[in-house]
Design a protein around this motif. Structure first.
Motif, PDB file in Angstrom:
ATOM      1  N   PHE A   1      62.378 -75.228  -0.702  1.00  0.00           N
ATOM      2  CA  PHE A   1      61.783 -75.866   0.467  1.00  0.00           C
ATOM      3  C   PHE A   1      62.671 -77.047   0.811  1.00  0.00           C
ATOM      4  O   PHE A   1      62.531 -78.121   0.255  1.00  0.00           O
TER       5      PHE A   1
ATOM      6  N   GLU B   1      58.880 -71.877   8.950  1.00  0.00           N
ATOM      7  CA  GLU B   1      59.320 -71.418   7.635  1.00  0.00           C
ATOM      8  C   GLU B   1      60.071 -70.087   7.753  1.00  0.00           C
ATOM      9  O   GLU B   1      59.593 -69.138   8.368  1.00  0.00           O
TER      10      GLU B   1
ATOM     11  N   GLY C   1      56.586 -72.996   2.376  1.00  0.00           N
ATOM     12  CA  GLY C   1      57.352 -72.891   1.146  1.00  0.00           C
ATOM     13  C   GLY C   1      56.684 -72.089   0.068  1.00  0.00           C
ATOM     14  O   GLY C   1      57.119 -72.099  -1.083  1.00  0.00           O
TER      15      GLY C   1
ATOM     16  N   ASP D   1      53.927 -62.113   3.228  1.00  0.00           N
ATOM     17  CA  ASP D   1      55.330 -62.410   3.453  1.00  0.00           C
ATOM     18  C   ASP D   1      56.086 -61.176   3.919  1.00  0.00           C
ATOM     19  O   ASP D   1      55.992 -60.098   3.303  1.00  0.00           O
TER      20      ASP D   1
ATOM     21  N   ASN E   1      58.437 -66.593   8.998  1.00  0.00           N
ATOM     22  CA  ASN E   1      57.285 -66.201   8.193  1.00  0.00           C
ATOM     23  C   ASN E   1      56.017 -66.967   8.540  1.00  0.00           C
ATOM     24  O   ASN E   1      54.918 -66.440   8.423  1.00  0.00           O
TER      25      ASN E   1
ATOM     26  N   PHE F   1      61.712 -66.904   5.510  1.00  0.00           N
ATOM     27  CA  PHE F   1      61.531 -66.233   4.224  1.00  0.00           C
ATOM     28  C   PHE F   1      62.645 -65.210   4.039  1.00  0.00           C
ATOM     29  O   PHE F   1      62.947 -64.427   4.949  1.00  0.00           O
TER      30      PHE F   1
ATOM     31  N   ASN G   1      52.025 -66.586   1.844  1.00  0.00           N
ATOM     32  CA  ASN G   1      51.010 -66.808   2.861  1.00  0.00           C
ATOM     33  C   ASN G   1      49.632 -66.382   2.384  1.00  0.00           C
ATOM     34  O   ASN G   1      49.484 -65.414   1.648  1.00  0.00           O
TER      35      ASN G   1
ATOM     36  N   TYR H   1      62.157 -69.451   0.290  1.00  0.00           N
ATOM     37  CA  TYR H   1      61.698 -69.997   1.553  1.00  0.00           C
ATOM     38  C   TYR H   1      62.563 -71.177   1.981  1.00  0.00           C
ATOM     39  O   TYR H   1      63.161 -71.865   1.145  1.00  0.00           O
TER      40      TYR H   1
END
Length: 744
Positions: free
Chosen positions: A16, A559, A667, A653, A537, A561, A670, A597
């Motif tokens: 992240f 974000e 990060g 994801d 994502n 992914f 989901n 991520y």
């Protein structure tokens, strides 16, 4: 409710990266503004000299906007907005005694809106003695699902003087497009006479308005600039006119929302709205939607309907009895209607929509009840509307008579008699027979899959009875698979497993009902092997308390992914919210680790670090896309209005389905809600404060990782961060991950 756990539960490494921001369409924006159960009062206060200038003879075509104050008063909403723009609007109505006006909330205030709207159209309806015909038309379009303006009656006062009963009609602009299509990134063309959609030339220059041209048949009002635009509408018109008959059905289906157009055509013909494309090559919009990948027809200006007609245009036409299939102009070409209705399947679909309209919506008893309701609410305001009488001399009795009888001249039918006659004659004109279910709007997502992407096939099916819908698909080897499709949110859906590194798949849909079956075209989808497994994502366009950056600011974020097992390099990739400018933000020369991520700050502050975008997410909704070096889309997300701290993302994801997530998870994997009964369940790990300075408190035993995935702490209750550098860290408790920010 379940939370997707990170790999390696309890010791997950999540990347992240941060440096140090922040503002979709609001579903139902303007709902109270277009409430037709009340009669609002609109007050405009404008400099008397400017008002006189607007009405001065010779200024009818002026679009000069004058500074004004706007006030709205209704039982449900009272508001005052200063510094609005106020001007004349319309075409021939500019020369009427009862003028039409446009109110703009964003002319003198950049980004200005009121109730989620940038503009209002206040239409005088001077041709219609009932001041109701366009309202009935707009409601019918809405009833059958055509993208069309909302409308309601208002009383208009200017500088305290009553200017009459007006129709408040929704403006077709970015907010309208976002509400109907989930984004506004495409080109929108307002099409006025003589917009016949006949080929004018080989490229956009033939359609681009010449300098000083008095009329723009196709006026680009939203999207690219005049210099850049018009190439797409040139291609659309070329396909429409030059595609061979054998290839036309497939070509136009891929390019254009044919079902939506046929629904609009059905309403247009039934209401006798001749001042539109089919008869007068006038008054419609064409929108090239990036979200749907198709062009869409949007109706516009519906007051000349329900028996309003000038015989001097063409004698001998009775719109209440006119043939519904030979309805348009008798001697001029209209390729959009002629070619589409020339396809037998499309003519059947037009008939299907006419039947549906007449059976469910254009019912004399229901329409007359609605007319009576609206008349009861508005007739006192109409009776004292002196401007209504100035163009054609209609007195109060003429207003009352217009609902039940013709007034002569251009009012060739009373409103209620028109409805009764049109209803009774229409049924006798409809093609007979029963039809197999119609297979419409096939979507295969993603259309250019990566090797690891599952496919989702969805389709809209129109049928009088519940159909059986089946997907047949076969990969490279000739092994046919079949599965029943399931109904999900009004569409029939089925999923196909990932195709692998070099796979292709052919597929076809069939739908059966009442002993009749229809099959779709054949589709082939192939893997794009060199397309990186990078996904947009999750994002947050209205971050207030969820996640702070390393400056302690709660800014909006996006974000990425990496769904592959190798690190992916971002060098050469770009992100943009404008499809015309795919390289709006060049991403930094860094990697996203395997199955990891990266959070980017969408704050319009690139000076704060390489992970900060030079533009913000639009709080009213938009589309955001990730592009490769060639400007081709790697991934794209469209989102609508989000409440504070709501996250929009994939339900798992790299998955196909987007929704508002049960809980934000920047990060981290989901959150997914298993069922509506479960509802969103908040994380029960107490982590505070966030952001923090030297000491972080957590309930229970936990671990802390930095942005490079290195564990920097393992323990219970509290972490004294000591000399740890400012930035983003991750608290891991069991399977739950919580980002935190150390500010100093």
């Amino acid at each position: 409710m379940m939370m997707r756990s990170c790999k390696g539960a309890g010791t997950t490494v999540v990347l992240f990266l941060v440096g140090v921001l922040p503002i979709f369409w609001v579903p139902g924006a303007g709902a109270q503004v277009f409430d037709d159960s009340v009669l609002p009062r609109v007050d405009i206060t404008v400099d008397p000299g400017n008002l006189a200038l607007m009405f001065r003879r010779g200024n009818e075509e002026s679009d000069t906007e004058h500074l004004a104050t706007f006030r709205w008063t209704s039982p449900n909403l009272t508001a005052e907005v200063d510094s609005v723009g106020f001007r004349l609007r319309g075409n021939t109505s500019r020369y009427a005694q009862k003028k039409s006006f446009k109110v703009s909330f964003n002319t003198f205030r950049r980004g200005g809106k009121w109730e989620g709207l940038e503009k209002l159209n206040l239409n005088g309806e001077h041709n219609d003695p009932s001041i109701m015909r366009s309202k009935l038309s707009w409601d019918l379009f809405a009833d059958v699902g055509v993208p069309a303006s909302r409308a309601n009656h208002v009383e208009l006062y200017i500088n305290g003087a009553y200017y009459g009963l007006y129709m408040n009609v929704e403006h077709v602009d970015e907010q309208f497009l976002q509400r109907y299509f989930g984004g506004d990134g495409g080109n929108l063309y307002k099409s006025l006479w003589p917009a016949d959609l006949i080929v004018r030339g080989s490229d956009g220059s033939a359609y681009r308005p010449a300098a000083g041209a008095e009329r723009r048949p196709y006026d680009l009002t939203q999207g690219q600039s005049d210099e850049e635009g018009y190439e797409d509408i040139a291609r659309f018109i070329s396909v429409l006119n030059t595609t061979s008959d054998s290839a036309f059905r497939s070509a136009i289906s891929e390019l254009f929302d044919v079902p939506g157009f046929l629904k609009a055509l059905a309403v247009t013909a039934i209401t006798g709205s001749w001042d539109t494309y089919w008869y007068l090559k006038n008054n419609f919009y064409l929108y090239n939607s990036p979200e749907t990948g198709r062009w869409h027809y949007i109706p516009f200006d519906m007051d000349n309907s329900f028996g309003i007609w000038w015989g001097g245009i063409q004698s001998g036409i009775d719109w209440s009895t006119r043939d519904l299939y030979e309805w348009g102009h008798p001697s001029e070409p209209r390729p959009l209607t002629e070619r589409i209705l020339g396809v037998p399947e499309f003519r059947e679909l037009y008939t299907y929509y006419l039947r549906e309209l007449l059976s469910d919506h254009f019912l004399p008893s229901a329409l007359e009840a609605d007319i009576d309701r609206l008349k009861t609410m508005t007739e006192a305001a109409a009776a004292v509307d002196s401007f209504r009488t100035r163009d054609y001399g209609w007195n109060v009795q003429a207003y009352q008579n217009s609902f039940t009888q013709a007034l002569g001249a251009h009012v060739t039918a009373g409103l209620k008699p028109y409805i009764s006659t049109r209803y009774s004659t229409a049924f006798g004109q409809l093609d007979s027979g029963t039809f197999a279910p119609f297979i419409l709007d096939v979507r295969i997502e993603p259309s250019d899959p990566r090797p690891s992407d599952p496919l989702r096939v969805s389709v809209q099916v129109e049928s009088d009875t519940e159909p059986q819908v089946t997907l047949s698909w076969w990969p490279d080897q000739p092994e046919r698979n079949q599965q029943a499709m399931r109904l999900d949110g009004g569409r029939w859906v089925a999923d196909i497993p990932p195709l692998g590194a070099t796979g292709t798949v052919d597929l076809q849909i069939s739908a059966s009902a009442g002993g009749l079956t229809r099959e779709s075209d054949l589709f082939r989808i192939g893997v794009t092997a060199n397309r990186p497994a990078l996904y947009i994502n999750e994002l947050m366009a209205n971050n207030e308390t969820t996640l702070a950056d390393d400056a302690g600011e709660f800014d909006d974020w996006l974000e990425l992914f990496n769904g592959s097992d190798v690190p992916l390099h971002l060098n050469g990739l770009t992100i943009s919210d404008d499809p015309a400018v795919p390289d709006r933000w060049a991403l930094p020369d860094i990697f996203v680790p395997e199955n990891g991520y990266l959070v980017l700050w969408m704050d319009g502050q690139p000076e704060q670090g390489e992970l900060h975008a030079p533009f913000r997410l639009d709080a009213d909704g938009e589309s955001v896309a990730l592009y490769d070096a060639a400007g081709d889309v790697i991934d794209q997300v469209s989102f609508g209005a989000l409440e504070a701290d709501q996250a929009w993302g994939r339900t798992e994801d790299a998955g196909l389905v987007f929704s508002v997530l049960a809980a934000p998870s920047p990060g981290a994997p989901n959150a997914v809600v298993d069922s509506a009964e479960d509802g969103p369940v908040p994380l029960d790990v107490a982590v505070y404060p966030n952001p923090f300075s030297e000491r972080l408190h957590v309930s229970g035993s936990f671990e802390v990782f930095d942005v490079l995935g290195r564990r920097v702490f393992r323990g219970e209750t509290a972490w004294d961060s000591g000399g740890a550098a400012p930035g983003v860290y991750f608290v891991v408790v069991g399977t739950e991950v919580r980002p935190v920010v150390k500010v100093r």
